[in-house]
Design a protein around this motif. Sequence first.
Motif, PDB file in Angstrom:
ATOM      1  N   ALA A  77     -74.589 -34.964  22.526  1.00  0.00           N
ATOM      2  CA  ALA A  77     -75.917 -35.409  22.094  1.00  0.00           C
ATOM      3  C   ALA A  77     -76.469 -36.532  22.971  1.00  0.00           C
ATOM      4  CB  ALA A  77     -75.863 -35.875  20.634  1.00  0.00           C
ATOM      5  N   TYR A  78     -75.649 -37.078  23.877  1.00  0.00           N
ATOM      6  CA  TYR A  78     -76.053 -38.220  24.689  1.00  0.00           C
ATOM      7  C   TYR A  78     -76.108 -37.883  26.182  1.00  0.00           C
ATOM      8  CZ  TYR A  78     -75.636 -41.163  20.573  1.00  0.00           C
ATOM      9  OH  TYR A  78     -75.822 -41.736  19.341  1.00  0.00           O
ATOM     10  N   HIS A  79     -75.985 -36.614  26.528  1.00  0.00           N
ATOM     11  CA  HIS A  79     -76.075 -36.231  27.932  1.00  0.00           C
ATOM     12  C   HIS A  79     -77.461 -36.557  28.475  1.00  0.00           C
ATOM     13  CE1 HIS A  79     -72.597 -33.067  27.780  1.00  0.00           C
ATOM     14  NE2 HIS A  79     -72.191 -34.294  27.533  1.00  0.00           N
ATOM     15  N   GLY A  82     -77.657 -41.411  31.425  1.00  0.00           N
ATOM     16  CA  GLY A  82     -77.039 -42.316  32.385  1.00  0.00           C
ATOM     17  C   GLY A  82     -75.716 -42.919  31.937  1.00  0.00           C
ATOM     18  N   ILE A  83     -75.186 -42.452  30.816  1.00  0.00           N
ATOM     19  CA  ILE A  83     -73.940 -43.013  30.290  1.00  0.00           C
ATOM     20  C   ILE A  83     -72.770 -42.642  31.194  1.00  0.00           C
ATOM     21  CG2 ILE A  83     -72.328 -42.978  28.345  1.00  0.00           C
ATOM     22  CD1 ILE A  83     -74.875 -42.510  26.555  1.00  0.00           C
ATOM     23  N   GLY A  84     -72.694 -41.393  31.607  1.00  0.00           N
ATOM     24  CA  GLY A  84     -71.635 -40.972  32.520  1.00  0.00           C
ATOM     25  C   GLY A  84     -71.697 -41.744  33.831  1.00  0.00           C
ATOM     26  N   LYS A  85     -72.894 -41.925  34.338  1.00  0.00           N
ATOM     27  CA  LYS A  85     -73.086 -42.692  35.572  1.00  0.00           C
ATOM     28  C   LYS A  85     -72.529 -44.101  35.423  1.00  0.00           C
ATOM     29  CE  LYS A  85     -76.748 -44.454  38.568  1.00  0.00           C
ATOM     30  NZ  LYS A  85     -78.189 -44.427  38.870  1.00  0.00           N
ATOM     31  N   GLU A  86     -72.835 -44.743  34.314  1.00  0.00           N
ATOM     32  CA  GLU A  86     -72.368 -46.116  34.099  1.00  0.00           C
ATOM     33  C   GLU A  86     -70.858 -46.179  33.914  1.00  0.00           C
ATOM     34  OE1 GLU A  86     -72.440 -50.280  33.759  1.00  0.00           O
ATOM     35  OE2 GLU A  86     -73.795 -48.836  34.690  1.00  0.00           O
TER      36      GLU A  86
END
Length: 135
Positions: A77-79, A82-86
């Motif tokens: 639900a959070y794709h 930028g979370i993966g990038k961070e």
Amino acid sequence: MTISYREDKCFTPEQVEALFLSVGWLSGKYPKRLAKALNGSDTVISAWDGSRLVGLVNAIDDGELTAYAHYVLVHSAYHGHGIGKELVRRLKEKYRGYLYLLLLADDPNNIPFYEQYGFTATGSTPMMIMTEETP
């Protein structure tokens, strides 16, 4: 949505279960074992939306030259936020100065994501053995 990041191991088996199952990963079916495995990792960096675990990266290392990132995942639900990038940025910062930071992109569709952060597909064939499933 305000995402906070932590480098600790303060999560419950239920929180890791929800995260891992959101992306269909088998290890999410074993939440107690998964939480124990993560607690045994040298590094766990997590992303949180309030009290909800929404992303995670972990690594094991030899303390000097090589670190292996096993899990890099973001709740479905959070794709795209930028979370993966961070998480990858923080992982790279943590292991800056190591000779190798290795990760397994077991889905070829994820290779372009990692390449944009400096990782290179080596052409090596990763190998594994999956032992019999146990509860």
